[in-house]
Each structure stands twice: as structure tokens, then as C-alpha cells.
Design an enzyme around this catalytic site. Structure first.
Site, PDB file in Angstrom:
ATOM      1  N   GLU A  88      57.849  26.076  30.622  1.00 17.67           N
ATOM      2  CA  GLU A  88      59.354  25.578  30.250  1.00 17.67           C
ATOM      3  C   GLU A  88      59.848  26.501  31.326  1.00 17.67           C
ATOM      4  OE1 GLU A  88      60.548  24.912  26.604  1.00 17.67           O
ATOM      5  OE2 GLU A  88      59.245  23.636  26.495  1.00 17.67           O
ATOM      6  N   GLN A 142      55.517  30.698  20.304  1.00 20.55           N
ATOM      7  CA  GLN A 142      55.658  29.628  21.321  1.00 20.55           C
ATOM      8  C   GLN A 142      56.399  30.034  22.083  1.00 20.55           C
ATOM      9  OE1 GLN A 142      55.016  24.612  21.209  1.00 20.55           O
ATOM     10  NE2 GLN A 142      57.458  24.941  21.099  1.00 20.55           N
ATOM     11  N   ARG A 202      61.912  18.204  25.844  1.00 17.61           N
ATOM     12  CA  ARG A 202      60.534  19.378  26.082  1.00 17.61           C
ATOM     13  C   ARG A 202      59.669  19.475  26.800  1.00 17.61           C
ATOM     14  NH1 ARG A 202      58.709  15.378  21.264  1.00 17.61           N
ATOM     15  NH2 ARG A 202      57.284  17.391  21.488  1.00 17.61           N
ATOM     16  N   SER A 203      58.667  20.388  26.521  1.00 16.50           N
ATOM     17  CA  SER A 203      57.922  21.071  27.656  1.00 16.50           C
ATOM     18  C   SER A 203      57.621  20.392  28.917  1.00 16.50           C
ATOM     19  CB  SER A 203      56.964  22.020  26.766  1.00 16.50           C
ATOM     20  OG  SER A 203      56.313  20.995  26.190  1.00 16.50           O
ATOM     21  N   LYS A 234      65.372  15.581  19.426  1.00 12.05           N
ATOM     22  CA  LYS A 234      64.353  15.696  20.665  1.00 12.05           C
ATOM     23  C   LYS A 234      64.085  13.629  20.662  1.00 12.05           C
ATOM     24  CE  LYS A 234      61.277  19.294  20.717  1.00 12.05           C
ATOM     25  NZ  LYS A 234      59.792  19.760  20.593  1.00 12.05           N
TER      26      LYS A 234
END
Ligand code: 2PG
Ligand code: MG
Length: 436
Positions: free
Chosen positions: A210, A168, A371-372, A342
Site C-alpha cells: 500500500e 500489517q 483494499r491492498s 469495504k
């Protein structure tokens, strides 16, 4: 005190970086101070996270947030009216009780985290302090001394890039940088060098969720090779100035003991997949590895941490979901040696701090993370500085929702830097035992 009593709480629909709606909450205090925060959203989501409540149905592709917004404007606004905004712990406790579910699915984790953070912003405004200083003071930290070390995405993959590569996040950490500003400067050099190399090789396909490049690599390892070349092309020494960090987000391609690398045409069991990672760690300047195994593969995570945990940072994201209890259990089991923090995984600011405290107590490293799916909200940077978190991950160094965070860090750097050094001191090297 009475200055910080809440007069009104109001939610509105705003937009995130994926073109999806999200929840913004604005809290106004009796004497006019306001605080505002926006909920972010993940794509690779751990099953133990607070639930990001979506309406489903046809509107907004099912991503509507009207239910969460109604919850804020109705029940939550009623609950908070007249409460003292600076009493964060009591407010978060009341929010959790009002929701009444284990995963915040009734009112929505998105409604709750935006409310909880907006409350902190309002509290800070009522005390006329920047949020980072307010958080530090509330946590009993006298004077924040450093900015977190940036961890920055260069290539996106996995569910952030249509599965173009299985892994990722291919990121860099400027382990040799002398300041926050220099870390960003070097990272931008690497980002541009990587873009140039890929354009030259005909491998550039745009950018992922991102802002990292969406690569046309044939194999996962090609990303590692290109990253090393990009660091060198930027005039930096791989492993000394600039190291590699990966977020495998392995739950997205693995589970039940099988890891399926589509790009490489291979299916591996947990041990062989771990062995592949260890091999990459030996051959590339990799210093940090996030979610190397799927969230359900605890034994694999324990074995992997045992094998490489003295040498590299092993980070739990989907695996630990910013949960204090999970962090304590992982520390007992010997799984991971660091945690991604997060706020929206936890659902309230108080629970986020509890997770951080559990990590500190366990001797775990901590990385505060976006976050994305993001917005211009910069709360996490303030959490990072105020609570003394040593690392910060917000995606790439391009796109407004990402640069909003890095640039906020640069502004805070000026405020906390002593003497003439306005570039932002970084944590002491002892905070990064894995930085070779
Ligand atoms: C992660 C984050 C950020 P998402 O996995 O660490 O890269 O992604 O927000 O999709 O969970
Ligand atoms: Mg992750």
C-alpha cells in the site's frame, strides 16, 4: 427516468496495483450517460467476505478474471438491460438473486461490486451530479458537510510486506488537524520524516503493497518507536497533533487461541496477546486498533473491547466483513466499537449502506476503506463524503492508486467548503471520542 434506462453493460480486464488483473464494468444509459467502476482486491481476506472470483490455472498466476468478466457481459448485462440505473436498491436485489449464493461465488463478488458501483456512477451521470452528491441525495442527506478524517499507512507489514513484521498496518491519524488538506500535509511530513529516519538507521527496504515503507525492523515494537520519532521529527506532537493507529490483521498470525509473533519470537495465548496490546496502548499514543484478535476469537474480541473500548477505537474488519448482521451481533456481544466499510466485502452498494446503517444504529464508528490491491477508482471517497462516513483509510500517501483517492478528496473539499475555506472541513470532534 427514461433517461436513466440501461442500454448496455460491459466488462473489461484492467490491472491493479499488484500487477494482477481485475474487473472494470462500464454501464451506458440510453441517452449516452456512462458510469464506470473497478473492483479492488484484498490480501488479508475475511472468510465471511463476498468471494473475489478468480479463474485459477496457469494464466495470470491463477488470478485471471475471465469468468467474472463473462458473467458481466453475459447474464448480468442481460439482467440489467432496460432497467433504471437510479433504482440502485432494485438493481442490487436483482444482482443478488441472479447470483443466488450466500457469498456471491457464482458470478463473483468482484463482478457484482464493479457492476453495482458502475450503476451508481451512471445514475449520478444521468442526474448530472458528482457521485458524492448523488449518493447523499439518494440517502436523504441534504448537504454533505465534511470530508472524512484520513487514516494513513506509514509502515506496511504482515501479508502486505512478506511478513517482514507481523503487524500489517502502522498508520497515523492527524487528530489535531483543522482540515482535510492539513491532515494530508502533516501526514506527508511524517511519511518523509519516517523515510529519512529509516534511511539513516539503515532500515529502509522499499515500499509494501500500500506504499508504506517496507521496514527492516528487528521487533514489532521498533515500528511504534520509529513512528513516534517520525511524528516528532515532523515537528508535531504525538498524541495531540498526530496519533497512531494499528491494523493488526491478527487472523494472519493468530487463531485457535494462539498468536505467533515471528518477528518477536513469541507465541502468546489470546489473553497474553491482548495484554501486550494494552501495554502498547498505554505506552504509545495509539488511538485505534483494527482486528486486534483473529476473526474466530470472539471471546477475545469481547474481552479486549471491554478492557480498552472506552479509550480507543476497536475496529472490526475481517471480523465484521461489512456485514449488517455481523455488526448487529457484535454490538449485542460487546465486540468492537467501530467497523471498516469495504464495499467489495459486502458485494453490492446497497448491502454496504445497510452495514453502515447498522453501525450507525449500534453507535459504532465507521471507516470507509480501500483494499491492498487497488486501482485509480475513487468511488470509496465519494461514498465517504456522500454518506457522511467520518474516517477514510486508503493505504499510504504515495503511489497513484492511493493518491487518486486523497486527491479526489481535495477536489471534493473545494466543492463542499463554504466561504473561503477550501481545505475541507473535518467532522466535529465529538465524532472521535477516542482522539485524546
Ligand atoms: C485491511 C486492508 C487494507 P486487505 O486489512 O484493512 O489495509 O488490507 O485489502 O489486504 O484486506
Ligand atoms: Mg484490516
Amino acid at each position: 427516468m427514461s433517461n436513466s434506462k440501461i442500454k448496455s453493460t460491459r466488462a473489461r480486464r484492467v490491472w491493479d496495483s499488484r500487477g494482477r488483473p481485475t474487473v472494470e464494468v462500464e454501464i451506458t444509459l440510453r441517452y449516452g450517460a456512462t458510469g464506470r467502476a473497478i473492483a479492488p482486491a484484498g490480501a488479508s481476506v475475511g472468510t465471511g467476505e463476498a468471494l473475489d472470483l478468480r479463474d485459477g490455472g496457469k494464466a495470470f498466476g491463477g488470478f485471471g478474471v475471465e469468468t467474472a468478466i463473462d458473467a458481466v457481459n453475459g447474464e448480468i448485462a442481460g439482467l440489467l438491460k432496460g432497467r433504471v440505473a437510479t433504482d440502485q436498491a432494485a438493481i442490487d436485489k436483482a444482482l443478488i438473486a441472479l447470483d443466488g449464493t450466500a457469498n456471491k461465488s457464482r458470478l463473483g463478488g468482484n463482478a457484482l461490486i464493479a457492476t453495482s458501483l458502475a450503476c451508481a456512477h451512471a445514475g449520478a451521470a444521468s442526474e448530472r451530479l458528482p457521485l458524492w452528491r448523488y449518493l447523499a441525495t439518494s440517502a436523504g442527506i441534504e448537504e454533505p458537510k465534511y470530508l472524512p478524517l484520513p487514516e494513513v499507512q506509514i509502515f506496511g507489514g504482515g501479508v502486505h510486506a512478506g511478513g517482514r513484521v507481523d503487524i500489517q498496518d502502522f498508520m497515523v491519524i492527524a487528530t489535531g488537524a483543522a482540515s482535510f488538506a492539513q491532515a494530508l500535509e502533516w501526514t506527508a511530513d511524517v511519511y518523509r520524516a519516517a523515510g529519512q529516519l529509516m534511511a539513516d538507521d539503515g532500515k529502509l527496504q522499499g515500499v509494501a503493497d500500500e506504499g508504506g515503507f517496507w521496514p527492516a525492523f528487528e521487533r514489532n515494537e521498533e515500528a511504534l518507536e520509529t513512528l513516534v520519532r517520525a511524528i516528532e521529527a515532523a515537528g508535531l506532537e504525538p498524541g495531540r497533533d498526530m496519533a497512531i493507529s494499528l491494523d493488526l490483521a491478527a487472523s494472519e498470525f493468530g487463531g485457535k487461541g494462539k498468536y505467533k509473533l515471528i518477528r518477536d519470537g513469541r507465541e502468546l495465548n489470546s489473553d497474553d496477546w491482548s495484554g501486550q496490546l494494552v501495554d502498547w496502548i498505554e505506552r504509545y499514543p495509539i488511538v485505534s486498533v483494527e482486528d486486534p484478535l483473529a476473526e474466530g476469537d470472539k471471546e477475545g474480541m469481547v474481552r479486549f473491547t471491554w478492557a480498552v473500548g472506552k479509550k480507543v477505537q476497536v475496529v472490526g474488519d475481517d471480523f465484521l466483513v461489512t456485514g449488517a448482521e455481523r455488526i448487529r451481533a457484535a454490538a449485542r456481544d460487546g465486540a468492537c466499537n467501530a467497523v471498516l466499510i469495504k464495499p467489495n466485502q459486502a458485494g453490492t452498494l446497497t448491502e454496504t449502506k445497510a452495514a453502515l446503517d447498522a453501525a450507525t444504529k449500534a453507535g459504532f464508528g465507521a471507516i470507509v476503506s480501500a483494499r491492498s490491491g487497488e486501482t485509480e477508482d475513487t468511488s470509496i471517497v465519494h461514498l465517504g463524503v456522500g454518506w457522511g462516513i467520518t474516517q477514510l483509510k486508503v493505504g499510504s500517501i504515495t503511489r497513484g492508486e492511493r493518491t487518486a483517492k486523497w486527491n479526489e478528496g481535495l477536489r471534493i473539499a473545494e466543492a463542499i467548503s463554504e466561504d473561503d475555506d477550501k481545505d475541507g472541513p473535518l467532522p466535529p470532534v465529538s465524532a472521535f471520542p477516542w482522539a485524546r
